[in-house]
Scaffold this active site. Structure first.
Site, PDB file in Angstrom:
ATOM      1  N   ARG A  59      16.659 -53.918  56.815  1.00  0.00           N
ATOM      2  CA  ARG A  59      15.570 -54.719  56.241  1.00  0.00           C
ATOM      3  C   ARG A  59      14.990 -55.695  57.260  1.00  0.00           C
ATOM      4  O   ARG A  59      13.775 -55.910  57.306  1.00  0.00           O
ATOM      5  CB  ARG A  59      16.086 -55.476  55.014  1.00  0.00           C
ATOM      6  N   SER A  65      15.292 -45.808  56.675  1.00  0.00           N
ATOM      7  CA  SER A  65      14.968 -44.388  56.793  1.00  0.00           C
ATOM      8  C   SER A  65      15.811 -43.587  55.806  1.00  0.00           C
ATOM      9  O   SER A  65      16.879 -44.033  55.380  1.00  0.00           O
ATOM     10  CB  SER A  65      15.243 -43.881  58.221  1.00  0.00           C
ATOM     11  N   ASP A  76      30.091 -44.126  52.816  1.00  0.00           N
ATOM     12  CA  ASP A  76      30.719 -44.883  51.716  1.00  0.00           C
ATOM     13  C   ASP A  76      31.563 -43.982  50.838  1.00  0.00           C
ATOM     14  O   ASP A  76      32.721 -44.282  50.531  1.00  0.00           O
ATOM     15  CB  ASP A  76      29.651 -45.558  50.850  1.00  0.00           C
TER      16      ASP A  76
END
Length: 234
Positions: A59, A65, A76
């Site tokens: 940010r 993207s 994750d």
């Protein structure tokens, strides 16, 4: 040629480089998970903290993207999945952790898939959802951060508390809470955040499954929506 250079530059975005570092950290962490549980926990947690950093850098420097979003989610999910598989081998009933593993993968895959399907930029864009918990979770970074941290830290603590294989999950938690009032309060706080996150996963999986089932988008239409989105934002 310009388009190719543009794609190469995306691979070198700061958040994506952090993503590569997270993969390496996790590889090392899981390699030593049984031989050095404390070092594993430290490396795993550092990788988890970097998950927040890559989003901040994305940010900050306008380096958002689709490739980065997918890299972030895959990292994750694989990290959490591997830890849940390890816990399923340590604790009984192991099916508890395998069920959490399946729920986590399914709900997030559905979320990412539906994001590409409707052409959204982020899988965290839930403005069109009518569920208050769903919107609160993705709409408030602090709240979502608390739930995610609670979930991962709870798993790490469970891993550290286990002394042997085939531990009884309930007994280990009860013994740990009985020995330390501080740990008891911590476990309660972690369980609340963990429970909220699992509730969001269930809502996510059920709601998006229904959306995809009643949707009239065929496989060819799906491909025409997803492939251009990936190509344009890679």
């Amino acid at each position: 040629m310009a388009n190719q250079k543009s794609r190469v530059s995306v691979y070198l975005y700061i958040p994506n480089i952090i993503g590569y570092a997270r993969i390496l950290l996790n590889c090392v962490a899981f390699y030593i998970s049984y031989s050095d549980k404390k070092l594993f926990s430290v490396l795993y947690f550092i990788s988890f903290v970097c998950d927040a950093l890559d989003g901040w850098f994305a940010r900050k420097f306008n380096q958002v993207s689709t490739f980065g979003a997918v890299l972030d989610m895959v990292t994750d999910r694989i990290s959490t999945a591997c830890l849940l598989v390890i816990l399923s081998q340590i604790y009984r009933p192991g099916l508890v952790f395998l069920s959490l593993f399946a729920l986590d993968i399914a709900s997030h895959w559905l979320q990412m898939y539906s994001t590409f399907l409707v052409g959204k930029v982020s899988h965290k864009d839930v403005k069109d959802s009518n569920n208050w918990l769903f919107k609160a979770y993705y709409g408030n970074r602090m709240f979502m951060g608390y739930c995610c941290v609670a979930c991962e830290v709870l798993y790490i603590i469970l891993f550290l508390l286990a002394k042997n294989q085939n531990e009884n999950l309930t007994n280990v938690i009860a013994d740990a809470a009985y020995q330390s009032s501080v740990l008891l309060v911590l476990i309660i706080l972690l369980l609340v955040g963990w429970a909220i996150k699992q509730a969001v996963n269930v809502i996510q999986a059920v709601y998006l499954s229904a959306v995809l089932l009643v949707g009239k988008v065929g496989l060819k239409q799906t491909a025409t929506l997803i492939i251009p989105a990936l190509s344009a934002n890679i």
